[in-house]
Structure formats: C-alpha cells, structure tokens
Design a protein around this motif. Structure first.
Motif, PDB file in Angstrom:
ATOM      1  N   SER A 162       0.830  -1.208   0.000  1.00 50.41           N
ATOM      2  CA  SER A 162       0.000   0.000   0.000  1.00 50.41           C
ATOM      3  C   SER A 162       0.861   1.253   0.000  1.00 50.41           C
ATOM      4  O   SER A 162       0.598   2.216  -0.736  1.00 50.41           O
ATOM      5  CB  SER A 162      -0.919   0.001   1.217  1.00 50.41           C
ATOM      6  OG  SER A 162      -1.814  -1.084   1.172  1.00 50.41           O
ATOM      7  N   ILE A 163       1.874   1.261   0.845  1.00 55.98           N
ATOM      8  CA  ILE A 163       2.753   2.434   0.932  1.00 55.98           C
ATOM      9  C   ILE A 163       3.420   2.710  -0.408  1.00 55.98           C
ATOM     10  O   ILE A 163       3.429   3.845  -0.915  1.00 55.98           O
ATOM     11  CB  ILE A 163       3.812   2.232   2.033  1.00 55.98           C
ATOM     12  CG1 ILE A 163       3.149   2.244   3.421  1.00 55.98           C
ATOM     13  CG2 ILE A 163       4.895   3.307   1.958  1.00 55.98           C
ATOM     14  CD1 ILE A 163       4.055   1.784   4.545  1.00 55.98           C
ATOM     15  N   ILE A 164       3.972   1.661  -1.015  1.00 53.23           N
ATOM     16  CA  ILE A 164       4.671   1.827  -2.296  1.00 53.23           C
ATOM     17  C   ILE A 164       3.705   2.211  -3.410  1.00 53.23           C
ATOM     18  O   ILE A 164       3.939   3.154  -4.179  1.00 53.23           O
ATOM     19  CB  ILE A 164       5.427   0.526  -2.658  1.00 53.23           C
ATOM     20  CG1 ILE A 164       6.563   0.278  -1.652  1.00 53.23           C
ATOM     21  CG2 ILE A 164       5.977   0.597  -4.082  1.00 53.23           C
ATOM     22  CD1 ILE A 164       7.174  -1.100  -1.744  1.00 53.23           C
ATOM     23  N   PHE A 166       0.551   3.536  -3.366  1.00 50.86           N
ATOM     24  CA  PHE A 166      -0.086   4.847  -3.298  1.00 50.86           C
ATOM     25  C   PHE A 166       0.935   5.980  -3.339  1.00 50.86           C
ATOM     26  O   PHE A 166       0.612   7.099  -3.772  1.00 50.86           O
ATOM     27  CB  PHE A 166      -0.962   4.940  -2.049  1.00 50.86           C
ATOM     28  CG  PHE A 166      -2.266   4.200  -2.209  1.00 50.86           C
ATOM     29  CD1 PHE A 166      -3.308   4.741  -2.948  1.00 50.86           C
ATOM     30  CD2 PHE A 166      -2.436   2.942  -1.649  1.00 50.86           C
ATOM     31  CE1 PHE A 166      -4.499   4.052  -3.106  1.00 50.86           C
ATOM     32  CE2 PHE A 166      -3.614   2.241  -1.804  1.00 50.86           C
ATOM     33  CZ  PHE A 166      -4.661   2.793  -2.539  1.00 50.86           C
ATOM     34  N   SER A 167       2.143   5.727  -2.903  1.00 53.23           N
ATOM     35  CA  SER A 167       3.199   6.733  -3.068  1.00 53.23           C
ATOM     36  C   SER A 167       3.467   6.976  -4.550  1.00 53.23           C
ATOM     37  O   SER A 167       3.676   8.124  -4.981  1.00 53.23           O
ATOM     38  CB  SER A 167       4.480   6.276  -2.363  1.00 53.23           C
ATOM     39  OG  SER A 167       4.289   6.199  -0.974  1.00 53.23           O
ATOM     40  N   GLU A 168       3.473   5.907  -5.340  1.00 57.01           N
ATOM     41  CA  GLU A 168       3.673   6.047  -6.783  1.00 57.01           C
ATOM     42  C   GLU A 168       2.539   6.848  -7.429  1.00 57.01           C
ATOM     43  O   GLU A 168       2.765   7.689  -8.309  1.00 57.01           O
ATOM     44  CB  GLU A 168       3.789   4.658  -7.422  1.00 57.01           C
ATOM     45  CG  GLU A 168       5.086   3.939  -7.058  1.00 57.01           C
ATOM     46  CD  GLU A 168       5.112   2.508  -7.578  1.00 57.01           C
ATOM     47  OE1 GLU A 168       4.046   2.006  -7.984  1.00 57.01           O
ATOM     48  OE2 GLU A 168       6.205   1.890  -7.564  1.00 57.01           O
ATOM     49  N   LEU A 170       0.639   9.096  -5.893  1.00 61.24           N
ATOM     50  CA  LEU A 170       0.809  10.495  -5.488  1.00 61.24           C
ATOM     51  C   LEU A 170       1.872  11.191  -6.326  1.00 61.24           C
ATOM     52  O   LEU A 170       1.727  12.343  -6.718  1.00 61.24           O
ATOM     53  CB  LEU A 170       1.178  10.573  -4.005  1.00 61.24           C
ATOM     54  CG  LEU A 170       0.052  10.329  -2.995  1.00 61.24           C
ATOM     55  CD1 LEU A 170       0.605  10.392  -1.574  1.00 61.24           C
ATOM     56  CD2 LEU A 170      -1.062  11.358  -3.164  1.00 61.24           C
ATOM     57  N   LEU A 171       2.961  10.466  -6.583  1.00 53.78           N
ATOM     58  CA  LEU A 171       4.034  11.046  -7.388  1.00 53.78           C
ATOM     59  C   LEU A 171       3.552  11.357  -8.798  1.00 53.78           C
ATOM     60  O   LEU A 171       3.833  12.432  -9.350  1.00 53.78           O
ATOM     61  CB  LEU A 171       5.226  10.085  -7.428  1.00 53.78           C
ATOM     62  CG  LEU A 171       6.450  10.548  -8.211  1.00 53.78           C
ATOM     63  CD1 LEU A 171       7.013  11.830  -7.587  1.00 53.78           C
ATOM     64  CD2 LEU A 171       7.525   9.456  -8.202  1.00 53.78           C
ATOM     65  N   TYR A 182      -4.729  13.826  -2.895  1.00 54.99           N
ATOM     66  CA  TYR A 182      -3.685  13.800  -1.874  1.00 54.99           C
ATOM     67  C   TYR A 182      -4.189  13.370  -0.492  1.00 54.99           C
ATOM     68  O   TYR A 182      -3.589  12.522   0.170  1.00 54.99           O
ATOM     69  CB  TYR A 182      -3.028  15.182  -1.772  1.00 54.99           C
ATOM     70  CG  TYR A 182      -1.850  15.342  -2.718  1.00 54.99           C
ATOM     71  CD1 TYR A 182      -1.863  14.705  -3.962  1.00 54.99           C
ATOM     72  CD2 TYR A 182      -0.749  16.105  -2.381  1.00 54.99           C
ATOM     73  CE1 TYR A 182      -0.804  14.846  -4.829  1.00 54.99           C
ATOM     74  CE2 TYR A 182       0.329  16.242  -3.252  1.00 54.99           C
ATOM     75  CZ  TYR A 182       0.288  15.611  -4.482  1.00 54.99           C
ATOM     76  OH  TYR A 182       1.337  15.736  -5.331  1.00 54.99           O
ATOM     77  N   TYR A 185      -5.256   9.500  -0.322  1.00 55.32           N
ATOM     78  CA  TYR A 185      -4.146   8.562  -0.470  1.00 55.32           C
ATOM     79  C   TYR A 185      -3.106   8.719   0.641  1.00 55.32           C
ATOM     80  O   TYR A 185      -2.477   7.752   1.077  1.00 55.32           O
ATOM     81  CB  TYR A 185      -3.490   8.726  -1.840  1.00 55.32           C
ATOM     82  CG  TYR A 185      -4.368   8.246  -2.988  1.00 55.32           C
ATOM     83  CD1 TYR A 185      -5.560   7.571  -2.740  1.00 55.32           C
ATOM     84  CD2 TYR A 185      -4.005   8.469  -4.307  1.00 55.32           C
ATOM     85  CE1 TYR A 185      -6.368   7.141  -3.781  1.00 55.32           C
ATOM     86  CE2 TYR A 185      -4.808   8.038  -5.357  1.00 55.32           C
ATOM     87  CZ  TYR A 185      -5.989   7.383  -5.083  1.00 55.32           C
ATOM     88  OH  TYR A 185      -6.785   6.953  -6.112  1.00 55.32           O
ATOM     89  N   THR A 186      -2.934   9.942   1.106  1.00 51.36           N
ATOM     90  CA  THR A 186      -2.004  10.162   2.222  1.00 51.36           C
ATOM     91  C   THR A 186      -2.499   9.441   3.471  1.00 51.36           C
ATOM     92  O   THR A 186      -1.710   8.876   4.234  1.00 51.36           O
ATOM     93  CB  THR A 186      -1.833  11.665   2.510  1.00 51.36           C
ATOM     94  OG1 THR A 186      -1.358  12.317   1.334  1.00 51.36           O
ATOM     95  CG2 THR A 186      -0.837  11.890   3.640  1.00 51.36           C
ATOM     96  N   ILE A 189      -1.690   5.781   3.111  1.00 54.03           N
ATOM     97  CA  ILE A 189      -0.260   5.558   3.368  1.00 54.03           C
ATOM     98  C   ILE A 189       0.025   5.614   4.867  1.00 54.03           C
ATOM     99  O   ILE A 189       0.764   4.779   5.413  1.00 54.03           O
ATOM    100  CB  ILE A 189       0.592   6.602   2.611  1.00 54.03           C
ATOM    101  CG1 ILE A 189       0.513   6.340   1.103  1.00 54.03           C
ATOM    102  CG2 ILE A 189       2.047   6.566   3.080  1.00 54.03           C
ATOM    103  CD1 ILE A 189       1.152   7.420   0.256  1.00 54.03           C
TER     104      ILE A 189
END
Length: 365
Positions: A162-164, A166-168, A170-171, A182, A185-186, A189
């Motif tokens: 999930s961290i990886i 949703f970080s992608e 967001l990027l 933001y 998804y934040t 994360i």
C-alpha cells in the motif's frame, strides 16, 4: 498478582513387550514403583495393536519371541508413520556385539542386557523419556517458528504494498498537479505505515520475550489513570468509526505490575475491539478489584466469533489475521503477545464471545 498453579504433566506411558511373564512382572513392578503407567503384552502383534490405540511414550522390547522377534517388531514400528517416533529400548539376553549393533540399526535407541539391574533400567528409561519430551518440544518450537515467519511475510507485505503503490500514485499526480487525491491517499499511506509499525513493535517484543531478553519491571501505579491514558491514544481511531469508548472503573485501583507490558496488552485488546466493532458501536473497558487479583475486561459490540475460532486465538500455530469491519488488517501477533505478558504476571487471559453480538476479552493481574 495471583500465583496460579503449574499444570501437571502427563504421566509417561511405557509399553513392555516380552513373552516371559516373569520378566514382564519384574519390569512392570520396577517402573510402576517410580510412578510410570505400564502396559504389558507378550507378543509383537499385541504390541502393534496396543500402540496404535494408546500411543506409548516408550517401548521396552525383548528380542527372542515366538512368531515375530523383536527386530521385526521394531521394523514394523519404524515403517508406521504414526508410531515411528516412539523410542524403543531393546532388552535381551543376547549380549554379543552383533546383536546390539543389529538392534540399533533396526531403529532401537538403546540396549539393556539381561539379567538387568533396576537402577540401570530406570536411568535409561528416564533419559530416553527426557529426550522424547525435548524432541516433541523442539518440533512444537519449529512449528511456531514456521508460523511466526509466515505471519511476518504475509502481514508486512500488505502495508508495504500500500505504501509503495499509493506513493507512486501520489508522485504521478504531483507531476500533473492533480492534488485532489492527496488527502485520501495520504491517509491510506499513513494507516499502512501504522500497521507496519504495529507489526514490527509486536514482533520485536514477542521475539524478546521468547529469548528471555525482555525485563520484567513491576511497579505500583493506578490502573484507572493508566487506562485513561491508553484510551486517549485511540480517540481519533475510534472517532473515525463513530465508536464510543466507555470506562467502568472505580477511582482507586492500585496495581503492582510492569507498566510497559500492561500497556502492550491494553493497546492490543482495545485496538482489536475497535477493529471488530461496527460503525456507531460501543467499547467498554472495566476493572473488577478482587481480593487476590484485578480483572480487566474490554468488551465490544462487534462481530463476535465461533468457538472453534476462540480455541486457537492465543496460539501462534493457529494464529490468523482477520479483517475488521472496515477491512482493517491486524498483525496476527497481538493476542499471542498479550498471553505472553499476562503469564509473566502469573495471570490468566480468556475471551467470551457470541457470533454477531460481540466479544469480551479479560485478563487478570
């Protein structure tokens, strides 16, 4: 803290196999005087039938018997998957090296010569029963270890995915200046990172408790005040599901315990209660001050569980991580850690639950 009695271990059951009644009687008397359970049979066929039903802890086996000698009996035991781990001590008048080597090569763990001495028989029986018990404990530890690593691999993969992931996302959205996603998804994360941190915290504490590297530091404190502090940690999480947390505790509840361990127990139990309580539900934390112990209970109005689920809750070999009412994921180690820490205080932990109506987790100090 209350001093609970230690459970009495099962009395070892020893199977004697010899076609000579006098030998059976003498051996039986020697072993029974030491408190062992003894079953006597006069043939290999009888030994196999009795062993299938009773699963002895140790077998004393004669070699020279009609119909089926001790070597054949031993061979049949070692080819039976349900009986092959039972240690067999040969006991025979054949005292030459060839027969001793043959007996051991067929799977015997030891060899006693006739005429035997009571002290020798008891010494060898005792050591092989100890070795069998250690072997059983080692297998259980290996099973726990395998389950332990399975929990780690399974439960860590999910939050980090999930961290990886949703970080992608967001990027990618940052690159096109799409900021609407933001907040949602934040939050995902953040929740995933918290789950990973919870798992790692439980993992480290459980590992330390298993290796004896965790210190037990009891001190006097007020349980009512302490529970209020724990409750505050979950205010925001409970609010997200509109769950009400109620305390039913008298003002003065002094206790002598390890604060860090009690904190871990309460955090895991309250977290689980929130996880399995429906939106708009209620959680009650109560304390009963008994003459010899303090009983702390966390009850919820959640999903509840079946009896077969309850039976395996506090054992790592049966542990599973179940999704909550809002698809929350747990660590799979929390309740096992609670049990470890409660037992450090010589207390008990148990659960009462009814499917669809909720659960009550209680422990004593």
């Amino acid at each position: 803290m209350k001093n609970n009695s230690i459970p009495v271990l099962n009395i070892p059951n020893i199977l004697l196999v010899d076609d000579e009644p006098d030998n059976l009687n003498i051996l039986g008397e020697i072993l029974m005087m030491k408190g062992y359970k003894v079953r006597q049979v006069s043939s290999g066929e009888q030994a196999l039938k009795v062993a299938e039903k009773e699963k002895p802890d140790l077998i004393l086996l004669d070699i020279l018997m009609p119909d089926m000698d001790g070597y054949d009996v031993c061979r049949k035991f070692k080819h039976d998957s349900a009986l092959k781990d039972i240690p067999i001590i040969f006991i025979s008048a054949l005292n030459d090296t060839n027969n001793i080597v043959k007996a051991l090569s067929f799977g015997g763990v030891d060899y006693i010569n006739k005429p035997f001495q009571a002290e020798e028989v008891l010494a060898r029986v005792n050591i092989h029963l100890q070795l069998r018990q250690q072997s059983i404990e080692l297998r259980e530890l290996n099973a726990s270890k395998d389950k332990f690593f399975s929990i780690i691999a399974h439960d860590l993969r999910s939050p980090f995915n999930s961290i990886i992931g949703f970080s992608e996302i967001l990027l990618e959205n940052a690159q096109v200046r799409n900021y609407d996603v933001y907040e949602e998804y934040t939050q995902i994360i953040l929740n995933s990172a918290r789950r990973a941190m919870d798992l790692l915290s439980n993992l480290m504490e459980w590992s330390r408790s298993q290796t004896g590297r965790i210190n037990f530091n009891p001190e006097s404190f007020e349980m009512a005040n302490f529970i209020e502090e724990i409750e505050l940690l979950f205010t925001e999480v409970a609010k997200q599901k509109s769950i009400q947390i109620v305390r039913e505790i008298t003002e003065s509840t002094p206790v002598y315990a390890d604060k860090e361990m009690i904190s871990t127990i309460l955090r895991n139990l309250v977290s689980n209660a929130i996880k399995f309580t429906y939106f708009g539900g209620k959680i009650t934390i109560s304390v009963q001050d008994k003459p010899e112990e303090l009983i702390v209970s966390i009850s919820d109005s959640g999903v509840g569980m079946k009896k077969e689920k309850i039976d395996g809750l506090f054992h790592i070999e049966h542990s599973t991580s179940t999704k909550g009412t809002n698809n929350e994921k747990g660590t799979g180690l929390g309740l096992i850690l609670c049990k470890e820490f409660v037992e450090k205080h010589e207390g008990r932990i148990w659960v009462e639950s009814e499917l669809g109506k909720g659960s009550v987790f209680s422990f004593t100090i």
